[in-house]
Design a protein around this motif. Structure first.
Motif, PDB file in Angstrom:
ATOM      1  N   ARG A  10       3.736  -4.845   2.364  1.00 42.58           N
ATOM      2  CA  ARG A  10       2.356  -4.838   2.249  1.00 42.58           C
ATOM      3  C   ARG A  10       1.521  -5.478   3.143  1.00 42.58           C
ATOM      4  NH1 ARG A  10       0.444  -5.340  -3.748  1.00 42.58           N
ATOM      5  NH2 ARG A  10      -0.239  -7.235  -2.995  1.00 42.58           N
ATOM      6  N   LEU A  16       6.022  -3.806  -2.176  1.00 41.10           N
ATOM      7  CA  LEU A  16       5.809  -2.839  -3.308  1.00 41.10           C
ATOM      8  C   LEU A  16       7.071  -2.311  -3.492  1.00 41.10           C
ATOM      9  CD1 LEU A  16       3.840  -1.485  -5.226  1.00 41.10           C
ATOM     10  CD2 LEU A  16       3.781   0.456  -3.659  1.00 41.10           C
ATOM     11  N   PRO A  77      -0.245   0.847  -0.972  1.00 39.38           N
ATOM     12  CA  PRO A  77       0.716  -0.242  -1.077  1.00 39.38           C
ATOM     13  C   PRO A  77      -0.127  -1.675  -1.664  1.00 39.38           C
ATOM     14  CG  PRO A  77       1.337   0.453   0.863  1.00 39.38           C
ATOM     15  CD  PRO A  77       0.216   1.456   0.496  1.00 39.38           C
ATOM     16  N   GLN A  78      -1.191  -1.706  -1.359  1.00 37.73           N
ATOM     17  CA  GLN A  78      -2.046  -2.860  -1.713  1.00 37.73           C
ATOM     18  C   GLN A  78      -2.856  -2.793  -3.021  1.00 37.73           C
ATOM     19  OE1 GLN A  78      -1.424  -5.331   1.061  1.00 37.73           O
ATOM     20  NE2 GLN A  78      -3.077  -5.873  -0.006  1.00 37.73           N
TER      21      GLN A  78
END
Length: 338
Positions: A10, A16, A77-78
């Motif tokens: 990330r 992740l 991913p965030q």
């Protein structure tokens, strides 16, 4: 962590973790606090064998679920955006490998003993059928290696895996950028030498400083592939003392050597030195490494190992100096942080 598991870095330095093993769940790993937490994101389908993720512009990833499914997920991913809608694909299973074409699209094998491929366009976020391989079927232990297209005429060599010696040469354009051959084509490639075939369970390819590739699968043997000559050397009696299995992979070390993790339920790992062309058994046993195992580097230069087929992790401290603030190493150690 199990079959199909993967880790995506990330922008904030965390990772992740997609669990795989026929599940939809994800976790977030914070390397600073060395902690895992559950992610609220959920995939559109069960991630399993053959699962693969393709980066898209803007930082998202299109995840092909594998596991014999025809479904995918678009993930951030965030976690700022919800999981995006499914885009259908041809069913994908164990043995999937991918190659990034010169035009930015990806060709990937469908695995699961298939001869078919697909092409993913990360800009348009679309999948189309790719060319079929001319012989053999892709399976567990497949590899793909970029070749020197300027001299060989080909862009990549697909080692098709399974208990096989067969390979396929891939050319991306075949002289047509937008026509019937826009997906490229396959031709029969060089054959792996006797006793150095893929073992149908695990394999690793390591690019050496000399520019060639070391191919590992069976115990005590290896073969070198020259991407300029598009040729394999003879089968050599040089290799890890244990055959590679599920979860096998290699970690590059700061001094140019590699840690080769055997997998397949083994606790063994080997240091490969490309300068001396030798393997040395690592003195510290790992926790048993199995299906879905993977490793990624933390900001301090140590490696987080998810050993697969379990919730267990190991941390690998290379004992080698790093530049900047990470010059703290004094010893080498593999340990279970739990």
């Amino acid at each position: 962590i199990n079959s199909g598991a993967m880790a995506i870095a990330r922008a904030d330095g965390k990772f992740l973790i997609l669990r795989g093993g026929g599940t939809t769940g994800m976790d977030i790993y914070d390397p600073i606090s060395n902690t895992f937490s559950n992610s609220s994101q959920v995939l559109n389908g069960n991630l399993g064998g053959g699962g693969i993720a393709f980066p898209r512009p803007g930082g998202r990833y299109r995840v092909v679920h594998g596991n014999g499914l025809t479904t995918t997920s678009l993930i951030d991913p965030q976690g700022h955006a919800n999981v995006g809608a499914n885009v259908a694909v041809t069913a994908v299973a164990t043995g999937t490998v991918a190659f990034k074409r010169p035009d930015g699209r990806y060709i990937f094998s469908n695995g699961g003993t298939a001869v078919t491929t697909q092409i993913y366009d990360p800009v348009a976020d679309t999948f189309t059928a790719g060319p079929s391989m001319t012989t053999g079927t892709t399976g567990q232990g497949s590899l793909v290696i970029p070749t020197a297209s300027s001299t060989t005429g080909y862009d990549a060599l697909f080692i098709i895996g399974g208990a096989s010696a067969a390979t396929q040469q891939y050319i991306s354009s075949n002289g047509s950028a937008n026509g019937v051959n826009a997906g490229g084509s396959f031709a029969v490639g060089p054959v792996l030498p006797t006793n150095c075939e893929i073992n149908g369970a695990g394999s690793v390819a390591i690019r050496r400083p000399q520019g060639d590739y070391l191919i590992l699968s069976k115990a005590d043997v290896s073969v070198l592939y020259n991407p300029i000559l598009n040729a394999f050397g003879e089968c050599r009696n040089i290799g890890p003392g244990t055959a590679l299995g599920n979860g096998a992979h290699a970690i590059p070390l700061q001094n140019g050597t590699f840690l080769v993790i055997v997998g397949g339920g083994s606790t063994e790992s080997y240091i490969y030195n490309p300068n001396s062309d030798t393997f040395t058994l690592h003195g510290t046993p790992l926790t048993t490494v199995g299906v879905g195992a993977l490793s990624f580097m933390k900001p301090d230069g140590t490696w987080m190992m998810l050993v697969g087929n379990s919730v267990t992790t190991n941390i690998y401290d290379t004992g080698l100096p790093m530049t900047g603030t990470a010059t703290r190493y004094t010893s080498e150690d593999i340990y279970n942080p739990a």
